[in-house]
Design a protein around this motif. Structure first.
Motif, short mmCIF file in Angstrom:
data_model
loop_
_atom_site.label_atom_id
_atom_site.label_comp_id
_atom_site.label_asym_id
_atom_site.label_seq_id
_atom_site.Cartn_x
_atom_site.Cartn_y
_atom_site.Cartn_z
N GLY A 160 0.99 -0.69 -0.02
CA GLY A 160 0.27 0.15 -0.27
C GLY A 160 0.85 1.44 -0.59
O GLY A 160 0.38 2.11 -0.87
N ARG A 161 1.95 1.31 0.63
CA ARG A 161 2.71 2.86 0.25
C ARG A 161 3.03 2.74 -0.52
O ARG A 161 3.61 1.75 -2.02
N GLU A 162 3.81 3.86 -0.60
CA GLU A 162 4.45 4.66 -2.43
C GLU A 162 5.16 3.76 -2.59
O GLU A 162 5.69 3.85 -3.95
N THR A 163 6.13 3.27 -1.48
CA THR A 163 7.45 2.59 -2.19
C THR A 163 7.65 1.16 -2.21
O THR A 163 6.94 1.04 -0.90
N LEU A 164 8.85 0.33 -2.17
CA LEU A 164 8.73 -1.10 -1.85
C LEU A 164 9.38 -0.87 -0.10
O LEU A 164 10.24 0.09 -0.43
N GLY A 165 9.77 -2.14 0.00
CA GLY A 165 10.37 -2.23 1.45
C GLY A 165 10.16 -2.04 2.55
O GLY A 165 11.19 -2.17 3.42
N GLY A 166 8.90 -1.33 2.78
CA GLY A 166 8.34 -2.00 4.07
C GLY A 166 8.88 -0.73 5.43
O GLY A 166 9.52 0.74 5.23
N THR A 167 8.71 -0.87 6.35
CA THR A 167 9.47 -0.12 7.32
C THR A 167 10.65 0.34 7.55
O THR A 167 10.62 1.03 7.54
N CYS A 168 11.32 -0.96 7.05
CA CYS A 168 12.84 -1.05 7.19
C CYS A 168 13.50 -0.22 6.41
O CYS A 168 14.46 0.51 7.02
N LEU A 169 12.85 -0.36 5.34
CA LEU A 169 13.79 0.77 4.07
C LEU A 169 13.75 2.17 4.28
O LEU A 169 14.00 3.10 3.80
N ASN A 170 11.61 1.97 4.61
CA ASN A 170 11.40 3.37 4.28
C ASN A 170 11.59 4.22 5.47
O ASN A 170 11.93 5.81 5.43
N VAL A 171 11.09 3.77 6.38
CA VAL A 171 10.90 4.83 7.80
C VAL A 171 11.59 4.07 9.14
O VAL A 171 11.15 4.36 10.45
N GLY A 172 13.23 2.60 8.83
CA GLY A 172 13.53 2.41 9.82
C GLY A 172 14.42 1.88 10.08
O GLY A 172 14.89 2.87 10.02
N CYS A 173 15.46 0.37 9.95
CA CYS A 173 16.71 0.10 9.60
C CYS A 173 17.59 1.07 8.87
O CYS A 173 18.67 1.85 9.00
N ILE A 174 17.06 1.47 7.12
CA ILE A 174 17.79 2.36 6.48
C ILE A 174 18.60 3.29 6.73
O ILE A 174 19.43 4.34 7.39
N PRO A 175 16.59 4.15 6.45
CA PRO A 175 17.54 5.96 7.44
C PRO A 175 17.56 6.02 8.46
O PRO A 175 18.93 7.54 8.67
N SER A 176 17.40 5.15 9.44
CA SER A 176 18.61 5.74 10.56
C SER A 176 20.01 5.30 10.56
O SER A 176 20.95 5.46 11.20
N LYS A 177 20.05 4.01 10.10
CA LYS A 177 21.78 4.56 9.86
C LYS A 177 22.12 5.05 9.48
O LYS A 177 23.73 5.03 9.75
N ALA A 178 21.41 5.97 7.71
CA ALA A 178 21.56 7.58 7.17
C ALA A 178 22.48 7.85 7.91
O ALA A 178 23.67 8.55 8.47
#
Ligand code: FAD
Length: 462
Positions: A34-52
């Motif tokens: 349902g989100r605009e982009t794939l990857g779920g919480t992790c890629l969009n608002v979780g693991c990846i942005p926090s690590k950046a």
């Protein structure tokens, strides 16, 4: 209407990995997101942005604190917050686009929209109903609320809001001393924000080895984070863009208030189950509101599986991924497998904290005899060379058989080091097996070997 062998609902690390594995195993697969982009919480608002953001602010910290010592005399950089957020967004974009590429490569259809399951074998997305021999629910999790605390994602934010604040706050209260609160608290502390972490329990990062908890809290304090422990938050109030957090100390019921520009509510996450028609379908839930599954990740309804944050277990991306692969394998008639005893947990602060397997507390509870091999990074030449001598590796092995039961690391590269122990545990290795393995010098991993040596005749460099 299209027909599929498998439709996966949700494209987080559980869902997208399940979809890819299904496709690789020759199953006609679609994934609903349902989100605009794939990857779920992790890629969009979780693991990846926090690590950046952790990476960028760690660079700043190095420049401010260690450059001069190394003879690097340039002025410490100033922060362009907008650009830092752009860097974070680009990181998200390359990763989410990467999943889109993998979907195309593996001929997985992305069904765009919110999915529901009107009956077993059917998935509805928008007005369309698709047929699916098997359904995997991987709808993930969302921030859990706290009574009396109203989130507006501006002044009182969840992790999602904290990843895109309009400006760097002067004062921030973080409610909850778990992984997410401490990672994001560290980001803002490095950017100059005055951080106060308010935690209900008496120790940070619940469930971790107590020695790691204490060392970690001491290090975070040194980095400028303040802690109010044993405090139950009663409410937050927002006026003119400022927040007031009221809490009661558990030890004496005394009432206190703190003011802040931003309040980050990091008190845990809850499964996403709304809107999918699971009640009508008769899917059984656990007492904690997760989807109940059997050892093959199948729900109480035949042909409907569930994986990731929406089921029991640690809410971690790699746990979701492993379940995604395993469920796909079960569906295709293979033997899916997840070893829940060997799932590492990592906190990506500086230094990193990582753990796997049993703690001394869990072993004591189980009445099992064990031995501990501990080695400080102060005895590791590489760590000392990069100002990272604070911290240790603690390896726990069975007292009699020497089999490795767990490991807890606080120190440089802990999140990578832990995997050597994970592999050893998967192979049922003993501490001596690790101790007898040649480790390159100078590496942080020598500290893991020294901890293994400490389980036997003793470490060399301590
Ligand atoms: P999710 O990633 O939550 O994905 C579920 C997806 O399903 C979402 O995109 C959602 O839009 C979609 N969806 C839900 N319902 C429907 C529906 N009805 N129809 C269509 N789509 C639907 N974990 C780690 O291991 N390492 C970390 O460093 C780490 N850092 C984190 C930092 C933060 C700030 C946060 C919030 C989490 C972090 N996590 C980390 C946890 C990790 O993000 C989750 O464990 C992981 O994303 C769970 O994966 P999942 O596939 O189960 O669900």
């Amino acid at each position: 209407m299209s027909s599929y062998d498998v439709i996966v609902i949700g494209s987080g690390p559980g869902g997208y990995v399940a979809a890819i594995r299904c496709a690789q195993l020759g199953l006609k697969t679609a994934c609903v997101e349902g989100r605009e982009t794939l990857g779920g919480t992790c890629l969009n608002v979780g693991c990846i942005p926090s690590k950046a953001l952790l990476h960028a602010t760690h660079m700043l910290h190095e420049a401010e604190h260690n450059f001069e010592e190394m003879g690097l005399k340039a002025k410490a950089p100033t922060v362009d917050w907008k650009q830092m957020l752009t860097y974070k967004d680009k990181t998200i974009e390359t990763n989410t686009k990467g999943i889109e590429f993998l979907f195309k490569k593996n001929k997985i259809d992305w069904l765009k929209g919110w999915g529901s399951v009107p009956e077993a074998g059917k998935v509805k997305v928008g007005d369309e109903v698709h047929e699916a021999k098997n359904i995997i629910i991987a709808s993930g999790s969302e921030p859990a609320g706290l009574p009396g605390v109203e989130v507006d994602e501006k002044t009182v934010v969840t992790s999602t809001g904290a990843l895109e604040l309009g400006k760097i706050p002067k004062k921030m209260v973080v409610i909850g001393a778990g992984v997410i609160g401490l990672e994001l608290g560290s980001v803002y502390a490095r950017l100059g924000t005055e951080i106060t972490v308010v935690e209900y329990l008496d120790a940070i990062t619940p469930g971790m080895d107590p020695e790691v908890q204490k060392t970690f809290q001491r290090m975070l304090k040194k980095q400028g984070l303040n802690f109010v422990m044993g405090a139950a938050v009663q409410k937050t109030e927002v006026a003119k863009g400022k927040a007031k957090v009221s809490y009661k100390l558990r030890k004496d019921d005394s009432e206190h208030e703190i003011e802040a520009d931003t309040v980050l509510v990091a008190t845990g996450r809850k499964p996403v189950i709304k809107g999918m028609g699971l009640d009508d379908l008769g899917i059984k839930m656990t007492e904690r509101g997760q989807i109940a599954v059997n050892e093959h990740w199948e729900t109480s309804v035949k042909g409907v599986y569930a994986i990731g944050d929406v089921i029991e277990g640690p809410m971690l991306a790699h746990k979701a991924e492993d379940e995604g692969m395993a469920a796909a394998e079960v569906i295709s008639g293979k033997h899916g497998h997840v070893n829940y005893g060997v799932i590492p947990g990592v906190i990506y602060t500086h230094p990193e904290v990582a753990s796997v397997g049993e703690t001394e507390a869990t072993l004591k509870d189980a009445g099992r005899e064990y031995k501990v091999g501990k080695f400080s990074f102060m005895g590791n030449a590489r760590a000392k060379a990069v100002f990272a001598g604070d911290g240790f590796v603690k390896l726990i092995a069975d007292k009699e058989t020497d089999r490795i039961l767990g490991c807890h690391i606080i120190g440089p590269g802990a999140g990578d080091l832990i995997h050597e122990v994970c592999v050893a545990m998967e192979f049922g290795a003993s501490a001596q097996d690790l101790a007898m393995t040649c480790h390159a010098h100078p590496t942080y991993s020598e500290a893991v070997r020294e901890a293994a040596l400490a389980c036997g005749d003793g470490p060399i460099h301590m």
